[in-house]
Design a protein around this motif. Structure first.
Motif, PDB file in Angstrom:
ATOM      1  N   ARG A 351      39.301  14.785 -17.460  1.00 45.89           N
ATOM      2  CA  ARG A 351      40.046  13.976 -16.945  1.00 45.89           C
ATOM      3  C   ARG A 351      40.898  14.700 -15.944  1.00 45.89           C
ATOM      4  N   GLU A 352      40.895  14.431 -14.690  1.00 38.01           N
ATOM      5  CA  GLU A 352      41.771  14.998 -13.700  1.00 38.01           C
ATOM      6  C   GLU A 352      42.805  13.978 -13.201  1.00 38.01           C
ATOM      7  N   PRO A 353      43.934  14.607 -12.723  1.00 33.76           N
ATOM      8  CA  PRO A 353      45.001  13.679 -12.338  1.00 33.76           C
ATOM      9  C   PRO A 353      44.785  13.139 -11.248  1.00 33.76           C
ATOM     10  N   GLY A 354      45.133  11.728 -10.941  1.00 30.64           N
ATOM     11  CA  GLY A 354      45.015  11.233  -9.940  1.00 30.64           C
ATOM     12  C   GLY A 354      43.635  10.602  -9.584  1.00 30.64           C
ATOM     13  N   ALA A 355      42.574  10.941 -10.720  1.00 25.43           N
ATOM     14  CA  ALA A 355      41.260  10.471 -10.299  1.00 25.43           C
ATOM     15  C   ALA A 355      41.170   8.736 -10.316  1.00 25.43           C
ATOM     16  N   GLU A 356      40.537   8.258  -9.250  1.00 27.41           N
ATOM     17  CA  GLU A 356      40.026   6.850  -9.184  1.00 27.41           C
ATOM     18  C   GLU A 356      38.580   6.730  -9.260  1.00 27.41           C
ATOM     19  N   PRO A 357      37.760   6.619 -10.202  1.00 24.22           N
ATOM     20  CA  PRO A 357      36.374   6.319 -10.445  1.00 24.22           C
ATOM     21  C   PRO A 357      36.150   4.972  -9.798  1.00 24.22           C
ATOM     22  N   ILE A 358      34.867   4.520  -9.544  1.00 26.60           N
ATOM     23  CA  ILE A 358      34.512   3.302  -9.161  1.00 26.60           C
ATOM     24  C   ILE A 358      34.266   2.555 -10.547  1.00 26.60           C
ATOM     25  N   PHE A 359      34.849   1.497 -10.458  1.00 28.58           N
ATOM     26  CA  PHE A 359      34.601   0.587 -11.900  1.00 28.58           C
ATOM     27  C   PHE A 359      34.340  -0.834 -11.210  1.00 28.58           C
ATOM     28  N   SER A 360      33.565  -1.308 -12.270  1.00 26.36           N
ATOM     29  CA  SER A 360      33.286  -3.021 -12.050  1.00 26.36           C
ATOM     30  C   SER A 360      34.488  -3.824 -11.932  1.00 26.36           C
ATOM     31  N   ASP A 361      35.436  -3.506 -12.476  1.00 23.90           N
ATOM     32  CA  ASP A 361      36.789  -4.426 -12.400  1.00 23.90           C
ATOM     33  C   ASP A 361      37.759  -3.313 -12.578  1.00 23.90           C
ATOM     34  N   THR A 362      39.077  -3.653 -12.243  1.00 22.08           N
ATOM     35  CA  THR A 362      40.269  -2.976 -12.937  1.00 22.08           C
ATOM     36  C   THR A 362      41.375  -3.954 -13.458  1.00 22.08           C
ATOM     37  N   LEU A 363      42.038  -3.284 -14.382  1.00 22.37           N
ATOM     38  CA  LEU A 363      43.407  -3.750 -14.646  1.00 22.37           C
ATOM     39  C   LEU A 363      44.478  -2.553 -14.594  1.00 22.37           C
ATOM     40  N   GLN A 364      45.792  -3.187 -14.432  1.00 19.14           N
ATOM     41  CA  GLN A 364      46.887  -2.205 -14.673  1.00 19.14           C
ATOM     42  C   GLN A 364      47.924  -2.487 -15.574  1.00 19.14           C
ATOM     43  N   LEU A 365      48.549  -1.562 -16.186  1.00 18.17           N
ATOM     44  CA  LEU A 365      49.729  -1.889 -17.221  1.00 18.17           C
ATOM     45  C   LEU A 365      50.604  -0.923 -16.990  1.00 18.17           C
ATOM     46  N   ASP A 366      51.699  -1.272 -16.585  1.00 21.93           N
ATOM     47  CA  ASP A 366      53.160  -0.153 -16.714  1.00 21.93           C
ATOM     48  C   ASP A 366      53.418  -0.248 -18.203  1.00 21.93           C
ATOM     49  N   MET A 367      53.415   0.729 -18.888  1.00 24.75           N
ATOM     50  CA  MET A 367      53.713   0.805 -20.422  1.00 24.75           C
ATOM     51  C   MET A 367      55.280   0.561 -20.639  1.00 24.75           C
ATOM     52  N   GLY A 368      56.021   0.773 -19.463  1.00 22.78           N
ATOM     53  CA  GLY A 368      57.435   0.255 -19.492  1.00 22.78           C
ATOM     54  C   GLY A 368      57.542  -0.929 -19.681  1.00 22.78           C
TER      55      GLY A 368
END
Length: 919
Positions: A351-368
């Motif tokens: 895992r490289e910092p800032g990596a943005e692989p190609i995905f079929s779909d994405t979600l995002q969560l701020d753990m805060g």
């Protein structure tokens, strides 16, 4: 290992004093195209295909399809995936070994050498599903439960000891060691696997399939693995590829950090809800984002564990520094850690910092943004904020019962709301339900039992007991509660069942085990207990009060499963929670409290004590977690396969073919291979079938497959009593999975299952047509078999959701079911049905049992099975005295391999014929 179909794919890697050979993904990229943004999970699959490329089972087109996946982030290509190893637990492992033994018997009957039947891939079976919470709340509970376990399961353990000696590539971790997923995470998993071939050491990603759906827990260690049915796992261990379509991969980006007072359990319940709402069934989920840099492997494993709950095939975390840190902590040697780092960086799996692989779909969560949560009352994806628990439970009771406000509660407390036994034992609490309360006298103490009473509080299951932070938090909360003078309510059955012995080591080192013991959370065993229905009986006065008052009571457990009828027959509501919240609810004694606003009880100083008063800080938890050290892991895993004196004293019969005993009620020779010839019989269409049962949406494998307690008046209970087994010695369905006679009688026998052919009836019953007589589903199936009538099952959406239970398919087949017609399927159960020769059919879009007006009285005919193609369609005729309706159903045999298995009558039949050269 195969010779690659493209030149120069092999490379070498020098790590310390060792030289490793490996199939190079950078070289594959030169031949097939850039893979720098391919999800890591698909890079692992690409390496697997590259390593087994032979122009037959794996071709250059398969490799190209994986690389080209990036163009549309999906593919219709079928590939054959070969995992490095197989993991089993005993509930699913015993029938797996029974099948292997049965295959040996069948091979011998065909005049072939039975020793040819052996696992070709390494198999580890961990005995972890057999211990039950018979004894609890005292220092001898663990010793007593282990003794009872060994006595109950001696026949099964003798059989497994035979298998350990009879089969190559097969190891058994004895009982009393830990949960298979935690043993896998802490010891068995390597992240990078090695194998000696022709004097060379080959390195490749550690991959596996397991006979438990929570095999995905190992994804937290950067190991690609998921649960399959026992049937499919047996084929994998016998050298068959796992047939799969190249999956869609959903990226889940994590940012930020958890706030003070928020646990990894709260995070996973939030993730589960988000992913289930998005819809990820049959897809890979891969976590990414810079939030991972502060997320330890224990938290990752907690999230990965619940992949089945959010519906994904896996929930994968790429390898990074946190992975290496965990490998070192758990005692993996320096050479292995160095290999993991070098190999993953060289192969682009790091895992490289800032990596943005190609995905079929994405979600995002701020753990805060995560808040304290539970999930329930019967599905793990139904997250409920802690602050909403009281309101949610009141809604369940339709608002008919008294709901006191916080002001009224405060008035009650100020007026001295406690029982006659004293302030420090405020057992009675609030009478939330008025006339619905039941008076209970338990060991000389009187109290009232109400709706919402927490009758089970269990720190259990692989999900959370692998995580030192939440376990230490539970211990610290127990300490703080004791200091305030709080105690557990007497109606609560408490238990602590960690996933490994290391947990009790660090709880003791942190000085909190005594505090947990004081609140009744004594060690009861190392294994899956409450989460799989091995919760044991409640105390008799409690059970009697629940039944007499028809009370809606609760369990609170730190597990991953809370489906209807799973935890205990009398707990209609079951809530998943973090270990510290389990302790908190044991103190409160009722889920009809808002623990964010209302007191847990009265302290020794006469003042109310609130949850925030005793909740440990992150700094306190972190300080306690520092007590966990490498020596604990090395000590506990030094003799992991040895077992205690009782295990070692078990007599082991020496024979290549198992000597079946007609007297055994645990292990019986299954009929799957009876009359099997060297070549398969032709596939036949289905005509004049009756509907055995008709179900709604979300019928799980917990509803279908026998699990939990065996009722004395059930078909399985009657069978055991006819053979001299007393109800007290029934054990559980899970423990008797090696006996098909018990299991087929328990199929569809869940106490909460609802057959829509009957009005207002719960449990495993149906209507025999045309007589109209109501009877047990098993009894009806046997009556239909006497009448030579084939059977079908009709169902709604998400049929077969839940654990990877092979008996949900095996039992279905043995009852005479030829086909299931549903609106949609869970991945594993669909595969298992095919593996047992049952065809899964899907209603055409817009049609279902309701639109077609199906009542259960109809006959069903299926035409087109003789000319099936993968993903093809068949004609289904639904006939009744009112006429006929015809639909074109989708056959959910999705791949060519699955079709081959179906034509052979099942996957094991196909494998057996192939191993003797007749397939």
């Amino acid at each position: 290992m195969n010779t690659p179909t493209t030149p120069d794919m092999l490379s070498t890697l020098d790590v310390g004093r060792h030289t490793y050979h490996y199939y190079s993904l950078p070289k594959a990229a030169q031949a097939f195209g850039d893979i720098s943004r391919l999800p890591v999970t698909l890079k692992v699959l690409l390496e697997n295909q590259l390593r087994f490329a032979d122009d037959a089972s794996v071709s250059n087109d398969d490799l190209q399809a994986l690389v080209d996946w990036q163009k549309e982030a999906k593919s219709t290509r079928e590939i054959g995936y070969r995992p490095a190893r197989v993991l089993m637990q005993d509930f699913t492992g015993v029938p797996g070994v029974v099948d292997l033994a049965s295959m040996r018997a069948a091979v011998a009957k065909l005049g072939e050498d039975p020793s040819r039947i052996n696992p070709l891939s390494p198999v580890d079976l961990v005995i972890d599903h057999s211990v039950m919470v018979d004894k609890f709340g005292n220092p001898s509970a663990f010793r007593d439960n282990v003794a009872i376990e060994m006595e109950r399961n001696r026949e099964r353990y003798e059989f497994l000891r035979w298998g350990q000696d009879a089969f190559d590539n097969f190891r058994v971790v004895p009982p009393g060691t830990g949960i298979c997923h935690q043993v896998n995470l802490e010891y068995l998993g390597k992240t990078v696997w090695t194998k000696e071939v022709d004097g060379k050491t080959f390195a490749f990603p550690d991959t596996l399939v397991g006979t438990d759906s929570h095999t995905t827990m190992i994804n937290g260690l950067g190991v690609l693995g998921w649960g399959v049915g026992g049937i499919e796992a047996e084929a994998a261990m016998l050298g068959q590829p796992v047939s799969m379509l190249i999956p869609e991969v959903v990226g889940f980006k994590l940012t930020g950090k958890l706030r003070e007072g928020i646990t990894a359990t709260d995070l996973v319940l939030t993730v589960t809800q988000m992913l289930r709402e998005r819809g990820v069934v049959g897809k890979f989920v891969e976590f990414y984002g810079d939030g991972l840099q502060d997320l330890p492997v224990a938290d990752r494993a907690t999230i990965a564990n619940m992949s089945p709950e959010y519906g994904a095939t896996c929930g994968f975390f790429p390898v990074d520094d946190e992975t290496l840190k965990y490998l070192r902590l758990t005692g993996r040697d320096d050479d292995q850690v160095a290999l993991v780092e070098a190999y993953c960086k060289d192969q682009g799996l790091w895992r490289e910092p800032g990596a943005e692989p190609i995905f079929s779909d994405t979600l995002q969560l701020d753990m805060g943004d995560v808040e304290a949560s539970l999930a329930g009352p019967k599905r793990p994806q139904d997250r409920v904020a802690l602050s909403d628990m009281k309101r949610t439970f009141e809604t369940l009771l339709n608002g008919d019962n008294k709901d006191l406000s916080s002001t009224e509660k405060g008035k009650w407390l100020s007026e001295g709301g406690q029982t006659a036994v004293g302030v420090e034992k405020s057992y009675e609490g609030l009478d939330f339900t008025g006339t619905d309360s039941q008076d209970v006298d338990l060991n000389g103490e009187a109290f009232k039992l109400n709706h919402g009473a927490v009758v089970i509080a269990a720190i259990t299951s692989c999900t959370n007991t692998s995580n030192p932070s939440v376990m230490m938090a539970a211990g610290l909360l127990a300490r703080n509660a004791r200091n305030k003078g709080l105690g557990t309510k007497p109606w609560v059955k408490t238990s602590l069942a960690p996933g490994s012995k290391v947990v009790t080591d660090y709880l003791a080192a942190g000085g909190v085990q005594d505090d947990l013991d004081a609140l009744g959370f004594n060690l009861v065993g190392y294994g899956c207990t409450t989460c799989i229905g091995n919760s044991g009986p409640l105390l008799e006065p409690i059970e009697k009060a629940i039944e007499q008052g028809d009370l809606t009571v609760a369990s609170v457990l730190s597990g991953n499963r809370n489906f209807e009828g799973r935890v205990h027959p009398l707990t209609k509501t079951n809530w998943l929670a973090s270990p510290p919240l389990v302790v908190a609810y044991a103190l409160a004694g009722n889920v009809r409290l808002d623990l964010t606003q209302e007191p847990l009880g009265i302290g020794s100083d006469g003042k109310p004590v609130y949850l925030q008063d005793i909740w440990p800080s992150q700094a306190e938890i972190a300080e306690a977690v520092e007590k966990v050290n490498t020596n604990m892991f090395r000590k506990e895993y030094a003799e992991v396969f040895d077992g205690d004196d009782v295990w070692q004293s078990i007599d082991v019969p020496q024979s290549e073919v198992y000597q079946w005993s007609d007297q055994s009620t645990y292990i019986q020779h299954p009929p799957f291979f009876e009359g099997m010839g060297r070549t398969p019989a032709p596939v036949e269409d289905v005509h004049g079938a009756r509907i055995l049962a008709m179900f709604g949406d979300s019928v799980t494998t917990d509803h279908i497959s026998p699990a939990g307690a065996i009722k004395p008046d059930s078909p399985a209970g009657r069978y055991l009593q006819e053979r001299g087994v007393k109800p007290v010695d029934f054990n559980s369905y899970g423990s008797r999975r090696g006996n098909h006679e018990v299991m087929m009688r328990g199929t569809f026998a869940n106490v909460r299952i609802k057959n829509e052919m009957l009005d207002g009836v719960e449990g495993g019953f149906t209507r025999h047509v045309p007589s109209g007589e109501q009877m047990a589903i098993y009894d009806a199936a046997m009556k239909y078999q006497e009448e030579n009538t084939p059977l079908v099952i009709i169902a709604g959406k998400e049929y077969g959701t839940g654990s990877s239970r092979d008996w949900a398919a095996k039992g279905t087949r043995l009852l005479g079911v030829r086909a299931v017609l549903a609106e949609s399927y869970e991945r594993i159960h669909r595969s298992n049905l095919i593996g047992m020769g049952v065809v899964p059919l899907q209603f055409p879009n817009g049609e279902n049992r309701e639109t077609l007006g199906i009542t259960g009285d109809e006959t069903i005919s299926i035409d087109g099975l003789t000319a099936l193609t993968p993903g093809g369609r068949v004609n289904v005729t639904i006939a009744s005295d009112k006429g006929e309706k015809k639909i074109e159903a989708l056959c959910r045999i999705d791949t060519a391999n699955e079709l081959e298995y179906y034509r052979h009558g099942g996957i094991l039949h196909y494998v057996l014929r192939k191993m003797i050269g007749s397939a």
